[in-house]
Write a protein that holds these residues in place. Structure first.
Motif, PDB file in Angstrom:
ATOM      1  N   GLY A  69      52.797  32.597  47.449  1.00  0.00           N
ATOM      2  CA  GLY A  69      51.480  33.373  47.551  1.00  0.00           C
ATOM      3  C   GLY A  69      51.299  33.865  48.825  1.00  0.00           C
ATOM      4  N   ALA A  70      51.828  33.664  49.905  1.00  0.00           N
ATOM      5  CA  ALA A  70      51.695  34.194  51.209  1.00  0.00           C
ATOM      6  C   ALA A  70      52.545  35.389  51.474  1.00  0.00           C
ATOM      7  CB  ALA A  70      52.025  32.976  52.246  1.00  0.00           C
ATOM      8  N   LYS A  71      53.008  36.046  50.407  1.00  0.00           N
ATOM      9  CA  LYS A  71      53.827  36.978  50.368  1.00  0.00           C
ATOM     10  C   LYS A  71      53.015  38.273  50.526  1.00  0.00           C
ATOM     11  CE  LYS A  71      58.507  35.812  48.473  1.00  0.00           C
ATOM     12  NZ  LYS A  71      59.552  35.936  47.263  1.00  0.00           N
ATOM     13  N   PRO A  72      53.111  39.432  51.317  1.00  0.00           N
ATOM     14  CA  PRO A  72      52.430  40.528  51.431  1.00  0.00           C
ATOM     15  C   PRO A  72      52.529  41.220  50.242  1.00  0.00           C
ATOM     16  CG  PRO A  72      54.246  40.854  52.683  1.00  0.00           C
ATOM     17  CD  PRO A  72      54.374  39.428  52.278  1.00  0.00           C
ATOM     18  N   PRO A  73      51.494  42.255  49.767  1.00  0.00           N
ATOM     19  CA  PRO A  73      51.404  43.055  48.576  1.00  0.00           C
ATOM     20  C   PRO A  73      52.808  43.996  48.702  1.00  0.00           C
ATOM     21  CG  PRO A  73      49.307  42.921  49.774  1.00  0.00           C
ATOM     22  CD  PRO A  73      50.077  42.215  50.657  1.00  0.00           C
ATOM     23  N   ASP A  74      53.151  44.436  47.445  1.00  0.00           N
ATOM     24  CA  ASP A  74      54.311  45.159  47.492  1.00  0.00           C
ATOM     25  C   ASP A  74      53.924  46.222  46.304  1.00  0.00           C
ATOM     26  OD1 ASP A  74      55.107  43.936  45.016  1.00  0.00           O
ATOM     27  OD2 ASP A  74      56.287  42.417  46.233  1.00  0.00           O
ATOM     28  N   ASP A  75      55.013  47.074  46.012  1.00  0.00           N
ATOM     29  CA  ASP A  75      54.893  47.870  44.907  1.00  0.00           C
ATOM     30  C   ASP A  75      54.463  47.296  43.377  1.00  0.00           C
ATOM     31  OD1 ASP A  75      55.453  49.941  46.732  1.00  0.00           O
ATOM     32  OD2 ASP A  75      57.271  50.268  46.267  1.00  0.00           O
ATOM     33  N   ASN A  76      55.315  46.105  43.348  1.00  0.00           N
ATOM     34  CA  ASN A  76      55.065  45.517  42.031  1.00  0.00           C
ATOM     35  C   ASN A  76      53.699  44.666  41.917  1.00  0.00           C
ATOM     36  OD1 ASN A  76      57.144  46.872  40.785  1.00  0.00           O
ATOM     37  ND2 ASN A  76      58.672  45.299  41.641  1.00  0.00           N
ATOM     38  N   HIS A  77      53.267  44.278  43.130  1.00  0.00           N
ATOM     39  CA  HIS A  77      52.258  43.394  43.363  1.00  0.00           C
ATOM     40  C   HIS A  77      51.248  43.891  44.387  1.00  0.00           C
ATOM     41  CE1 HIS A  77      55.722  40.930  42.020  1.00  0.00           C
ATOM     42  NE2 HIS A  77      54.741  40.367  41.271  1.00  0.00           N
ATOM     43  N   PRO A  78      50.536  44.953  43.911  1.00  0.00           N
ATOM     44  CA  PRO A  78      49.739  45.446  44.880  1.00  0.00           C
ATOM     45  C   PRO A  78      48.432  44.743  45.493  1.00  0.00           C
ATOM     46  CG  PRO A  78      49.080  46.224  42.720  1.00  0.00           C
ATOM     47  CD  PRO A  78      50.294  45.701  42.782  1.00  0.00           C
ATOM     48  N   PHE A  79      48.069  43.726  44.585  1.00  0.00           N
ATOM     49  CA  PHE A  79      46.927  42.764  45.157  1.00  0.00           C
ATOM     50  C   PHE A  79      47.708  41.548  45.613  1.00  0.00           C
ATOM     51  CE2 PHE A  79      44.773  45.384  41.939  1.00  0.00           C
ATOM     52  CZ  PHE A  79      43.837  45.465  42.646  1.00  0.00           C
ATOM     53  N   GLY A  80      48.927  41.684  46.074  1.00  0.00           N
ATOM     54  CA  GLY A  80      49.593  40.495  46.793  1.00  0.00           C
ATOM     55  C   GLY A  80      50.119  39.376  45.646  1.00  0.00           C
ATOM     56  N   HIS A  81      50.539  38.300  46.023  1.00  0.00           N
ATOM     57  CA  HIS A  81      51.336  37.276  45.339  1.00  0.00           C
ATOM     58  C   HIS A  81      50.400  36.130  45.206  1.00  0.00           C
ATOM     59  CE1 HIS A  81      54.286  39.881  46.615  1.00  0.00           C
ATOM     60  NE2 HIS A  81      55.131  39.464  45.552  1.00  0.00           N
ATOM     61  N   GLY A  82      48.988  36.149  45.359  1.00  0.00           N
ATOM     62  CA  GLY A  82      48.275  34.958  45.696  1.00  0.00           C
ATOM     63  C   GLY A  82      48.116  34.261  44.308  1.00  0.00           C
ATOM     64  N   ARG A  83      48.133  34.843  43.293  1.00  0.00           N
ATOM     65  CA  ARG A  83      48.077  33.990  41.873  1.00  0.00           C
ATOM     66  C   ARG A  83      49.368  33.005  41.671  1.00  0.00           C
ATOM     67  NH1 ARG A  83      44.366  36.336  38.419  1.00  0.00           N
ATOM     68  NH2 ARG A  83      42.449  36.921  39.923  1.00  0.00           N
ATOM     69  N   ALA A  84      50.401  33.154  42.510  1.00  0.00           N
ATOM     70  CA  ALA A  84      51.215  31.657  42.423  1.00  0.00           C
ATOM     71  C   ALA A  84      50.783  30.581  42.760  1.00  0.00           C
ATOM     72  CB  ALA A  84      52.420  32.339  43.551  1.00  0.00           C
ATOM     73  N   GLU A  85      49.547  30.616  43.576  1.00  0.00           N
ATOM     74  CA  GLU A  85      48.907  29.361  44.080  1.00  0.00           C
ATOM     75  C   GLU A  85      48.328  28.647  42.979  1.00  0.00           C
ATOM     76  OE1 GLU A  85      45.887  26.879  46.531  1.00  0.00           O
ATOM     77  OE2 GLU A  85      45.289  28.849  45.503  1.00  0.00           O
ATOM     78  N   PRO A  86      47.418  29.268  42.337  1.00  0.00           N
ATOM     79  CA  PRO A  86      46.722  28.524  41.142  1.00  0.00           C
ATOM     80  C   PRO A  86      47.688  28.302  40.006  1.00  0.00           C
ATOM     81  CG  PRO A  86      46.055  30.614  41.215  1.00  0.00           C
ATOM     82  CD  PRO A  86      46.783  30.606  42.374  1.00  0.00           C
ATOM     83  N   LEU A  87      48.844  29.245  39.787  1.00  0.00           N
ATOM     84  CA  LEU A  87      49.823  28.748  38.969  1.00  0.00           C
ATOM     85  C   LEU A  87      50.537  27.451  39.011  1.00  0.00           C
ATOM     86  CD1 LEU A  87      51.471  32.361  38.091  1.00  0.00           C
ATOM     87  CD2 LEU A  87      50.370  30.902  36.577  1.00  0.00           C
ATOM     88  N   ALA A  88      50.782  27.231  40.700  1.00  0.00           N
ATOM     89  CA  ALA A  88      51.512  26.140  40.922  1.00  0.00           C
ATOM     90  C   ALA A  88      50.278  24.776  40.627  1.00  0.00           C
ATOM     91  CB  ALA A  88      51.498  26.172  42.347  1.00  0.00           C
ATOM     92  N   ALA A  89      49.263  25.327  40.756  1.00  0.00           N
ATOM     93  CA  ALA A  89      48.410  23.998  40.373  1.00  0.00           C
ATOM     94  C   ALA A  89      48.388  23.698  38.830  1.00  0.00           C
ATOM     95  CB  ALA A  89      46.750  24.552  40.894  1.00  0.00           C
ATOM     96  N   MET A  90      48.408  24.795  37.986  1.00  0.00           N
ATOM     97  CA  MET A  90      48.383  24.449  36.692  1.00  0.00           C
ATOM     98  C   MET A  90      49.643  23.750  36.381  1.00  0.00           C
ATOM     99  SD  MET A  90      47.333  28.152  34.898  1.00  0.00           S
ATOM    100  CE  MET A  90      47.485  27.495  33.121  1.00  0.00           C
ATOM    101  N   ILE A  91      50.820  24.080  36.771  1.00  0.00           N
ATOM    102  CA  ILE A  91      51.941  23.185  36.571  1.00  0.00           C
ATOM    103  C   ILE A  91      51.949  21.852  36.938  1.00  0.00           C
ATOM    104  CG2 ILE A  91      54.394  23.141  37.186  1.00  0.00           C
ATOM    105  CD1 ILE A  91      54.502  26.282  37.595  1.00  0.00           C
ATOM    106  N   VAL A  92      51.325  21.639  37.956  1.00  0.00           N
ATOM    107  CA  VAL A  92      51.175  20.211  38.615  1.00  0.00           C
ATOM    108  C   VAL A  92      49.960  19.304  37.702  1.00  0.00           C
ATOM    109  CG1 VAL A  92      50.465  18.761  40.543  1.00  0.00           C
ATOM    110  CG2 VAL A  92      51.777  20.846  41.083  1.00  0.00           C
ATOM    111  N   SER A  93      48.836  20.158  37.368  1.00  0.00           N
ATOM    112  CA  SER A  93      48.031  19.385  36.474  1.00  0.00           C
ATOM    113  C   SER A  93      48.726  19.309  35.127  1.00  0.00           C
ATOM    114  CB  SER A  93      47.004  20.549  36.292  1.00  0.00           C
ATOM    115  OG  SER A  93      46.270  20.860  37.294  1.00  0.00           O
ATOM    116  N   LEU A  94      49.480  19.835  34.430  1.00  0.00           N
ATOM    117  CA  LEU A  94      50.294  19.706  33.214  1.00  0.00           C
ATOM    118  C   LEU A  94      50.968  18.550  33.432  1.00  0.00           C
ATOM    119  CD1 LEU A  94      51.025  23.142  31.879  1.00  0.00           C
ATOM    120  CD2 LEU A  94      49.340  21.460  30.940  1.00  0.00           C
TER     121      LEU A  94
END
Length: 303
Positions: A69-94
């Motif tokens: 999630g801390a990675k900066p935006p790139d061509d494929n992810h113009p809004f950054g990689h922040g959604r990796a953080e709540p995705l991790a939370a989903m995996i842990v919750s499951l």
């Protein structure tokens, strides 16, 4: 000078440190509880150790989510990689929900099958576990709240769940020891209760993670702070609209500010830049802001 990038990096580092400490502590506790449970004939303690083992996996997932999630935006992810953080939370919750299911199934098997009385020394281990995990919960949750990280908060609740399951095991073993023959299953009923606590927290934390991925509105307090900062810029008369999108530890903001309709386009452009600079320079974790300039409506004194 503090920039959005340095602020975000500092918050990520705090989250990574707290998660790493949790991993180290959970490794030690998981080994201690499982060995003590096997030697002391306590399935509640073994179940507690299994839950701690899953906590290790969960903390590793959170650690990875924060790093990505801390990675900066790139061509494929113009809004950054922040959604990796709540995705991790989903995996842990499951993972929490899965652990609850495994523990309750095995506990029922133990209730139906005769087994030995738990050993008294297991109680001393459980007291130490509850104290350590409660301290860890408070520490990690504080970090998660301060850096506004849903995955770190989920990780903290793993520690609180562990403290609760250990407390339940303590009660169950105490009842078994005090009641004597015929009360052996109290230890296993405690494990069933603990699985219910784990499942409850799993559902609650999963809801928060899904909400962030679905762009649930930020808190009224966050919205108000953004409006106040924008209104503090010279020549901004009012805030017509404010939209905020959370992505990991950071925020993307869209603000519609109202100004005197008779001013030049050049001046309006300057104001927009000033508002953006004020938001990016704030400690709110805003890494990008889109500012729209609108004229003050005639009904509100505009010209």
């Amino acid at each position: 000078m503090t920039t959005p990038a340095t602020t975000s990096a500092a918050r990520t580092l705090r989250g990574l440190r707290s998660t790493l400490i949790g991993i180290i502590v959970n490794v030690a506790l998981a080994v201690t509880k499982i060995l003590t449970g096997v030697v002391g004939s306590s399935y509640a303690l073994i179940a507690d150790g299994i839950e701690s083992s899953l906590d290790i996996f969960g903390s590793i997932v959170v650690f990875g989510g924060l790093k990505i999630g801390a990675k900066p935006p790139d061509d494929n992810h113009p809004f950054g990689h922040g959604r990796a953080e709540p995705l991790a939370a989903m995996i842990v919750s499951l993972g929490l929900l899965g652990a609850a299911g495994v523990i309750v199934i095995q506990s029922v098997r133990e209730i139906l099958a005769p087994h030995h009385m738990p050993a008294p020394f297991t109680l001393y281990v459980l007291v130490g576990v509850v104290l350590v995990k409660e301290i860890l919960f408070r520490s990690v949750f504080k970090v998660g709240t301060e850096i506004d990280s849903v995955s770190v908060k989920v990780d903290a609740w793993h520690h609180r769940s562990d403290a609760l399951t250990s407390a339940a095991a303590f009660i169950g073993i105490s009842i078994a020891l005090l009641g004597g023959p015929g009360f052996e299953s109290a230890d296993d009923w405690a494990a069933v209760f603990a699985s219910g606590v784990i499942a409850f927290n799993g559902f609650r934390l999963l809801k928060g993670a899904v909400g962030e991925i679905m762009d649930t509105a930020v808190s009224p307090d966050m919205d108000q702070k953004i409006r106040q900062i924008s209104l503090g810029v010279r020549d901004v008369r009012n805030i017509e609209k404010c939209r905020v999108r959370k992505s990991g530890l950071n925020y993307f903001v869209e603000v519609h500010v109202e100004v005197d309709g008779t001013m030049t386009v050049h001046r309006g452009h300057e104001i927009a830049h000033n508002v953006k600079d004020a938001l990016l320079g704030s400690p709110l974790g805003i890494i990008d802001a889109v500012i729209h300039i609108e004229p003050v409506p005639m009904s509100q004194g505009g010209r």
